[in-house]
Design a protein around this motif. Sequence first.
Motif, PDB file in Angstrom:
ATOM      1  N   ALA A   1       0.862  -1.183   0.000  1.00  0.00           N
ATOM      2  CA  ALA A   1       0.000   0.000   0.000  1.00  0.00           C
ATOM      3  C   ALA A   1       0.899   1.234   0.000  1.00  0.00           C
ATOM      4  N   GLY A   2       1.280   1.677  -1.201  1.00  0.00           N
ATOM      5  CA  GLY A   2       2.261   2.762  -1.292  1.00  0.00           C
ATOM      6  C   GLY A   2       3.585   2.265  -0.755  1.00  0.00           C
ATOM      7  N   ASP A   3       4.191   3.041   0.158  1.00  0.00           N
ATOM      8  CA  ASP A   3       5.447   2.578   0.749  1.00  0.00           C
ATOM      9  C   ASP A   3       5.203   1.780   2.032  1.00  0.00           C
ATOM     10  N   TRP A   4       3.941   1.534   2.352  1.00  0.00           N
ATOM     11  CA  TRP A   4       3.590   0.667   3.475  1.00  0.00           C
ATOM     12  C   TRP A   4       3.500  -0.784   2.987  1.00  0.00           C
ATOM     13  N   THR A   5       3.822  -1.713   3.899  1.00  0.00           N
ATOM     14  CA  THR A   5       3.593  -3.136   3.674  1.00  0.00           C
ATOM     15  C   THR A   5       2.671  -3.641   4.771  1.00  0.00           C
TER      16      THR A   5
ATOM     17  N   ASP B   1       8.935  -2.118  16.681  1.00  0.00           N
ATOM     18  CA  ASP B   1       9.047  -0.696  16.993  1.00  0.00           C
ATOM     19  C   ASP B   1       7.793  -0.086  17.624  1.00  0.00           C
ATOM     20  N   GLN B   2       6.615  -0.573  17.237  1.00  0.00           N
ATOM     21  CA  GLN B   2       5.369  -0.072  17.786  1.00  0.00           C
ATOM     22  C   GLN B   2       4.385  -1.213  17.959  1.00  0.00           C
TER      23      GLN B   2
ATOM     24  N   ILE C   1       1.281   6.028  13.359  1.00  0.00           N
ATOM     25  CA  ILE C   1       2.400   5.288  12.766  1.00  0.00           C
ATOM     26  C   ILE C   1       3.278   6.233  11.951  1.00  0.00           C
ATOM     27  N   GLU C   2       2.660   7.103  11.162  1.00  0.00           N
ATOM     28  CA  GLU C   2       3.443   8.018  10.335  1.00  0.00           C
ATOM     29  C   GLU C   2       4.217   9.030  11.175  1.00  0.00           C
ATOM     30  N   ASP C   3       3.706   9.359  12.355  1.00  0.00           N
ATOM     31  CA  ASP C   3       4.421  10.276  13.239  1.00  0.00           C
ATOM     32  C   ASP C   3       5.764   9.705  13.672  1.00  0.00           C
TER      33      ASP C   3
ATOM     34  N   PRO D   1       9.948   3.167   5.824  1.00  0.00           N
ATOM     35  CA  PRO D   1       8.660   2.617   5.389  1.00  0.00           C
ATOM     36  C   PRO D   1       8.143   1.569   6.370  1.00  0.00           C
ATOM     37  N   PRO D   2       6.874   1.668   6.776  1.00  0.00           N
ATOM     38  CA  PRO D   2       6.346   0.748   7.785  1.00  0.00           C
ATOM     39  C   PRO D   2       5.963  -0.617   7.213  1.00  0.00           C
TER      40      PRO D   2
END
Length: 463
Positions: free
Chosen positions: A332-336, A393-394, A426-428, A433-434
Motif C-alpha cells: 500500500a504505497g510505501d507501506w507493507t 518498533d510499535q 504510525i506516520e508520526d 517505510p512501515p
Amino acid sequence: MTLWSWRELCEALNVPVTDQHADATGVSIDSRTLAPGDIFIALSGDPGPRFHSSSAGDLDGHDFLKAAVQAEASSAMIREDYRGDVAIPVLPVPDTHEGLWALGRAARHRTDARVVAVTGSAGKTTCRSWLEALLSEQAPTHASTGSLNNHWGVPLSMSRMPAEVHYGVFEVGTNNPGEIALLTELVRPDVAVVLNVLPAHIGRFPSMDDLRLEKLSLAEGLGETGIVIAPSNLDLKESAAMDRDVLTFGLSSDADIWSEWGSVDHRGTDEASIHVGDQRLVCHPPFKGDHRLLTLTAVFAALAAVKADLEKAARDVVRLTVPTGRGEVIKAGDWTLVDDSYNANPVSVLYAVDALAGEGGHRVAVLGEMLELGPDGPSAHEEVLLAAMNSVDQVFTVGENWPPKGQERLDPQLDDAVLTALVDRIEDLAKRPPTVLIKGANKVFWAKGFVDRLNDALRTRHL
C-alpha cells in the motif's frame, strides 16, 4: 458438466427413483451464491447434538426455496414434513443435515481418488490450499474451499467432489471434543495430516492433552494402509496414530521429512531445501518465516505419501500464494501490510511477531485479543505482548484481554476515526517505510473488514 445424475441423488439419499430430468451440476446450501443447475439443500440452523455451532439459530433453508428456484436450482433436498409448494423436483429426507452427510458419503464411495485430510490448530487452510495447488499441477484435484471444515462444510465440500478426480484434499476442524472423529469417518482419508497442536479453542477442552488426542483422532478414519503425517515433536501415545504408519516432519534432521532455509540466490529469492529420505529438493518459497516453511514441509510429507512427483512440486513452489487473511502481504504505497487477521492463538501470534521482527523498515504489530483460551488467557496475552514490545518498533492492541503494559490501545469499534488515528500515529514515528502486522481473533479484524479498510485509507491518503 453433470456432477450428480438424478438417479445417483436418489440412491445416495435412499429416495425412490422417479422419472425426473434434474441432474445437478453443483451443490449449494446458500440461495445467494447458488449457480444455475445446482441442487439446493435446505439446511436448518441447528446441527443437532453431535456438533457445536456458533451460528446455530432459527434460520431455515426452507424459507429460501423460492429464491433457490429463482436462481435456477435444478432440484432441492427438503425435509420430508415440509408442506410448502416447490416448483422444482424435490428429494424429501427426514433431516437435511443428515442428507448432506449422506451425499458426502456417496461422493467418497464412488471415487478412487487419493484423499488427504488436514487438521491442526493453525495453518490448516494454508496447508490445504498449497496441497491443492501443487497436486492440481499433476492431476485433477478437488479440495475444500475457504474454511469449510465443520459439520456442514466438510460434507458440503465432499458432495462437490467429481467422481473422476485423482486427488481430494479436505480441511477438518473442531470446536469441541469428538468432532474430528465424526468428520474423519466421513472423509475416510488415505493420508491424515496433523499440522500442530496449539492452544486454540483450548477453553472448550479440559487440557492440552485432550486437545492433542482430539487432533490425532483424525487418524481414526484411515484404512489399514493409511498414513499419518505429524510433527516430529508431537507425542502420539494413546492415539489412533500409534496403529498407523507415520511420517514425521520438522525443521531438523530428526524428522523423516525435514526442511531448512538456504542462502539468498542470485535472483534475491530465499532458497529452501526439503529432505525426503535421501532426496534433496531445492525450492524458492515466495514467503518467509519458519512457521511457513514448517507448513510447506508437512505439504511435502503428504505429497510423498500420495506418491506425487516431488521434483515437479518443488519447482512449482515458487507459484504458491498465502491465502487471504493468513499472512498475505499487501503493498500500500510505501507501506507493507501483513494481513494475518483471520484468526490467532498464542503460538501463531508469536510466530508472526518473530517474522515481523526480521523485516526491515519500521515494524508495527497491531494485535487483536485471542479468544477461547480458558484460564491460560491472561498469561498468554501477557507473554505475547511482552514478546512484541521487545522485538518491534510499535505495538497497538485491541480488546480487553491485553494487560496494561504501556502499549497503545485502540478502540475495539475500529471505526474510521480510529483507523485514521492509527495511520497518523504510525506516520508520526516511522522514519522508514512501515511494515504492519495485523493479527487477532476472527471477530476483531476479519469480521470488520479492517485490513481492506486500512488499505483503502492508505491508497486514498497517498494519491
